[in-house]
Scaffold this motif. Structure first.
Motif, PDB file in Angstrom:
ATOM      1  N   TRP A  22       1.387  -1.198  -0.089  1.00  0.00           N
ATOM      2  CA  TRP A  22      -0.363   0.597   0.162  1.00  0.00           C
ATOM      3  C   TRP A  22       0.965   1.070  -0.454  1.00  0.00           C
ATOM      4  O   TRP A  22       1.024   1.978  -0.807  1.00  0.00           O
ATOM      5  CB  TRP A  22      -0.797   0.058   0.979  1.00  0.00           C
ATOM      6  N   PRO A  23       1.746   1.641   0.756  1.00  0.00           N
ATOM      7  CA  PRO A  23       2.177   2.540   0.772  1.00  0.00           C
ATOM      8  C   PRO A  23       3.903   2.949   0.057  1.00  0.00           C
ATOM      9  O   PRO A  23       3.895   3.614  -1.020  1.00  0.00           O
ATOM     10  CB  PRO A  23       3.254   2.875   1.975  1.00  0.00           C
ATOM     11  N   SER A  25       3.390   1.257  -3.130  1.00  0.00           N
ATOM     12  CA  SER A  25       2.316   1.724  -4.074  1.00  0.00           C
ATOM     13  C   SER A  25       1.841   3.347  -4.391  1.00  0.00           C
ATOM     14  O   SER A  25       1.654   3.798  -5.595  1.00  0.00           O
ATOM     15  CB  SER A  25       1.048   0.887  -4.242  1.00  0.00           C
ATOM     16  N   LYS A  26       1.294   4.393  -2.914  1.00  0.00           N
ATOM     17  CA  LYS A  26       1.180   5.455  -3.358  1.00  0.00           C
ATOM     18  C   LYS A  26       2.129   5.989  -3.591  1.00  0.00           C
ATOM     19  O   LYS A  26       2.138   6.877  -4.020  1.00  0.00           O
ATOM     20  CB  LYS A  26       0.765   5.742  -1.407  1.00  0.00           C
ATOM     21  N   SER A  30       2.770   8.689  -7.730  1.00  0.00           N
ATOM     22  CA  SER A  30       2.807   9.558  -6.987  1.00  0.00           C
ATOM     23  C   SER A  30       3.693   9.858  -9.227  1.00  0.00           C
ATOM     24  O   SER A  30       4.331  10.995  -9.487  1.00  0.00           O
ATOM     25  CB  SER A  30       4.131  10.359  -6.067  1.00  0.00           C
ATOM     26  N   THR A  85      -8.066   1.287  -8.328  1.00  0.00           N
ATOM     27  CA  THR A  85      -7.680   2.084  -8.925  1.00  0.00           C
ATOM     28  C   THR A  85      -8.221   3.511  -8.864  1.00  0.00           C
ATOM     29  O   THR A  85      -8.121   4.507  -8.594  1.00  0.00           O
ATOM     30  CB  THR A  85      -6.312   1.719 -10.013  1.00  0.00           C
ATOM     31  N   SER A  93      -8.102   6.567   1.468  1.00  0.00           N
ATOM     32  CA  SER A  93      -7.225   5.465   1.308  1.00  0.00           C
ATOM     33  C   SER A  93      -7.863   4.751   2.456  1.00  0.00           C
ATOM     34  O   SER A  93      -7.825   3.394   2.217  1.00  0.00           O
ATOM     35  CB  SER A  93      -5.884   5.668   0.872  1.00  0.00           C
ATOM     36  N   SER A 257       3.617   2.257   6.111  1.00  0.00           N
ATOM     37  CA  SER A 257       3.254   3.962   5.797  1.00  0.00           C
ATOM     38  C   SER A 257       4.483   4.709   7.371  1.00  0.00           C
ATOM     39  O   SER A 257       4.205   5.822   7.132  1.00  0.00           O
ATOM     40  CB  SER A 257       1.366   4.129   6.147  1.00  0.00           C
TER      41      SER A 257
END
Length: 292
Positions: A22-23, A25-26, A30, A85, A93, A257
């Protein structure tokens, strides 16, 4: 390594890599548009899995099994990653992931209805506790205006993941699990890449080391090895029980995260962690005559 220890090792690997996904992908998002990013990482994973499956070439049986591969690809890759997405653009989120992690509760119910797995009070209570734990972890996401479209897309993401798992388990005897995983990821990746190419711009991708390293890590460990381990566990154990361990993923996600994105530890986090641990214990406990 005993069967039980092997299962624990595989579950631990899965929870860790799917948690830090998750982090990571975040961070990667960007540098790239969502569908192209989803397509690139999935196609790379598909290529890796096809190479891994080549020694079992005869078990592919594409002409006979392509409908199974395609259905599985649409449910577990195109719908799951696609709804995810797009939906993340509409709601926070935290709220989105809380709804997506309804999946183990849905999976527990579907496995009872369609796979004949046992269901009893303690197991139901454990599944609900797990969802409450995820909701507590993600309570920060409930602030601000909530888009009904985003909530529906999150529910669709959770449903497609649960249906995909049931579909895979019901067809497990007909297919080679490695080819099943390789085909669904490759087909799903190609569809996502085509959708991204049609609606997004390749020139919008920043090909720097952060994007390349994150994308390769996610492709190899999160998607290729992650899905392979997930379906291996689903194939060998109870779908609902394996699903309950996915409640641990938000714990890893939030922990990583905090480290990678400098997010804060809160009371919600501690309450959520305790509820999730209780959930896993309840879903996995065996009661006298009940085989869970």
């Amino acid at each position: 390594m005993s069967g039980r220890n092997k299962t624990i090792a595989l579950l631990t690997f899965l929870v860790i890599v799917w948690g830090i996904n998750w982090p990571l992908s975040k961070i990667a998002l960007s540098y790239a548009p969502p569908l192209l990013f989803a397509g690139i990482r999935t196609v790379i994973a598909g290529i890796i899995l096809i190479f891994a499956a080549l020694p079992k070439w005869k078990q592919l049986q594409f002409r006979r099994l392509w409908p199974v591969y395609l259905t599985s690809a649409i449910l577990s890759i195109v719908f799951y990653y696609g709804f995810q997405t797009i939906g993340l653009q509409y709601v926070p989120s935290g709220l989105f992931s809380a709804i997506v992690f309804l999946q183990p509760v849905l999976l527990g119910i579907f496995a009872w209805v369609w796979l004949g797995e046992s269901m009893y009070g303690l197991k139901i209570f454990g599944l609900l506790l797990g969802f409450l734990g995820v909701a507590a972890l993600s309570i920060g996401g409930f602030n601000g205006s909530i888009s009904p479209v985003g909530v529906l897309l999150a529910l669709a993401s959770a449903l497609s993941w649960a249906f995909a798992t049931i579909y895979t388990k019901r067809n497990a005897a007909r297919v080679d699990m490695l080819w099943m995983t390789a085909m669904q990821i490759m087909i799903g990746g190609v569809i996502l890449l085509a959708a991204g190419s049609a609606t997004e711009s390749w020139s919008a991708i920043t090909w720097n080391s952060a994007f390349i390293v994150n994308t390769l890590f996610i492709a190899v460990f999160v998607i290729a090895l992650g899905w392979m381990v997930y379906f291996k566990l689903i194939n060998e154990g109870e779908a609902g029980k394996v699903g309950s361990f996915t409640f641990l993923i938000p714990l890893i996600s939030i922990g990583s995260s905090v480290v990678l994105l400098h997010e804060q530890i809160t009371t919600n986090l501690i309450v959520g962690m305790l509820l999730i641990v209780a959930s896993i214990i309840l879903v996995n406990v065996k009661l006298g005559r009940t085989h869970g």
